[in-house]
Write a protein that holds these residues in place. Structure first.
Motif, PDB file in Angstrom:
ATOM      1  N   GLY A  23    -105.255  45.953 -15.408  1.00 37.99           N
ATOM      2  CA  GLY A  23    -106.136  45.708 -14.270  1.00 37.99           C
ATOM      3  C   GLY A  23    -106.363  46.953 -13.442  1.00 37.99           C
ATOM      4  N   ALA A  24    -105.297  47.716 -13.208  1.00 36.84           N
ATOM      5  CA  ALA A  24    -105.395  48.911 -12.369  1.00 36.84           C
ATOM      6  C   ALA A  24    -106.202  50.023 -13.019  1.00 36.84           C
ATOM      7  N   HIS A  25    -106.211  50.056 -14.332  1.00 40.81           N
ATOM      8  CA  HIS A  25    -106.882  51.164 -15.016  1.00 40.81           C
ATOM      9  C   HIS A  25    -108.173  50.738 -15.710  1.00 40.81           C
ATOM     10  N   ALA A  26    -108.077  49.824 -16.644  1.00 38.05           N
ATOM     11  CA  ALA A  26    -109.253  49.449 -17.450  1.00 38.05           C
ATOM     12  C   ALA A  26    -110.225  48.553 -16.687  1.00 38.05           C
ATOM     13  N   LEU A  27    -109.707  47.622 -15.909  1.00 41.91           N
ATOM     14  CA  LEU A  27    -110.592  46.679 -15.231  1.00 41.91           C
ATOM     15  C   LEU A  27    -111.137  47.210 -13.913  1.00 41.91           C
ATOM     16  N   LYS A  28    -110.479  48.230 -13.364  1.00 41.03           N
ATOM     17  CA  LYS A  28    -110.877  48.770 -12.064  1.00 41.03           C
ATOM     18  C   LYS A  28    -112.349  49.186 -12.040  1.00 41.03           C
ATOM     19  N   VAL A  29    -112.826  49.712 -13.143  1.00 38.64           N
ATOM     20  CA  VAL A  29    -114.219  50.180 -13.196  1.00 38.64           C
ATOM     21  C   VAL A  29    -115.193  49.080 -13.611  1.00 38.64           C
ATOM     22  N   ARG A  30    -114.663  47.939 -14.086  1.00 37.89           N
ATOM     23  CA  ARG A  30    -115.533  46.886 -14.612  1.00 37.89           C
ATOM     24  C   ARG A  30    -115.649  45.667 -13.710  1.00 37.89           C
ATOM     25  N   LEU A  31    -114.700  45.495 -12.794  1.00 42.29           N
ATOM     26  CA  LEU A  31    -114.700  44.312 -11.932  1.00 42.29           C
ATOM     27  C   LEU A  31    -115.005  44.696 -10.493  1.00 42.29           C
ATOM     28  N   SER A  32    -115.519  43.728  -9.756  1.00 41.29           N
ATOM     29  CA  SER A  32    -115.726  43.946  -8.323  1.00 41.29           C
ATOM     30  C   SER A  32    -114.363  43.967  -7.633  1.00 41.29           C
ATOM     31  N   VAL A  33    -114.356  44.398  -6.402  1.00 36.75           N
ATOM     32  CA  VAL A  33    -113.112  44.432  -5.626  1.00 36.75           C
ATOM     33  C   VAL A  33    -112.525  43.028  -5.519  1.00 36.75           C
ATOM     34  N   GLU A  34    -113.377  42.046  -5.298  1.00 37.38           N
ATOM     35  CA  GLU A  34    -112.924  40.652  -5.177  1.00 37.38           C
ATOM     36  C   GLU A  34    -112.329  40.147  -6.493  1.00 37.38           C
ATOM     37  N   GLN A  35    -112.986  40.428  -7.602  1.00 33.63           N
ATOM     38  CA  GLN A  35    -112.488  39.996  -8.916  1.00 33.63           C
ATOM     39  C   GLN A  35    -111.165  40.684  -9.242  1.00 33.63           C
ATOM     40  N   LEU A  36    -111.081  41.966  -8.943  1.00 29.16           N
ATOM     41  CA  LEU A  36    -109.847  42.704  -9.203  1.00 29.16           C
ATOM     42  C   LEU A  36    -108.713  42.183  -8.330  1.00 29.16           C
ATOM     43  N   SER A  37    -109.020  41.833  -7.102  1.00 30.45           N
ATOM     44  CA  SER A  37    -108.013  41.266  -6.203  1.00 30.45           C
ATOM     45  C   SER A  37    -107.503  39.931  -6.737  1.00 30.45           C
ATOM     46  N   SER A  38    -108.397  39.104  -7.255  1.00 26.85           N
ATOM     47  CA  SER A  38    -107.989  37.829  -7.854  1.00 26.85           C
ATOM     48  C   SER A  38    -107.092  38.072  -9.061  1.00 26.85           C
TER      49      SER A  38
END
Length: 128
Positions: A23-38
């Motif tokens: 999540g911290a590396h691969a998804l950070k650039v693909r998800l919104s802040v809200e999605q990453l927080s979830s």
């Protein structure tokens, strides 16, 4: 049961670390802040309950029946709560419409809460 709890707890901890890094590396650039927080919320709760299982596996103050009950509540709760959060927060990447999972998340959360209530009540009733 203690061995099974320790194995499952360590596996949940391992996968929480892997998913957190993902999540911290691969998804950070693909998800919104809200999605990453979830997604991170799912990781946190998975790790909390991995540690819960590990501590429980070494606890001699709990009966085998209680440990078994807590084990199934925690594993089911993590799968439903964290699992549904992972899937819902990454649906923009997968392309799958997963709105039906929305009600699953609170059911998983309720199972985790019930596990903590059982443990709390056990210690209230038992004189250690």
């Amino acid at each position: 049961m203690d061995r099974r709890m320790a194995i499952v707890g360590s596996f949940l901890g391992l996968t929480a670390i892997i998913l957190g890094a993902f999540g911290a590396h691969a998804l950070k650039v693909r998800l919104s802040v809200e999605q990453l927080s979830s997604f991170e919320t799912g990781v946190k709760y998975q790790m909390y309950h991995a540690l819960f299982l590990l501590v429980l596996s070494f606890n001699s103050h709990c009966t085998e029946k209680l440990k078994k009950t807590l084990f199934y509540l925690i594993v089911s709760g993590v799968l439903l709560f964290s699992g549904s959060i992972y899937l819902l927060s990454t649906r923009v990447i997968s392309g799958f419409e997963l709105k039906f999972l929305g009600p699953i998340t609170p059911i998983g959360g309720l199972l985790l809460i019930v596990a903590w209530i059982f443990l709390f009540m056990h210690f209230i009733k038992k004189k250690i």
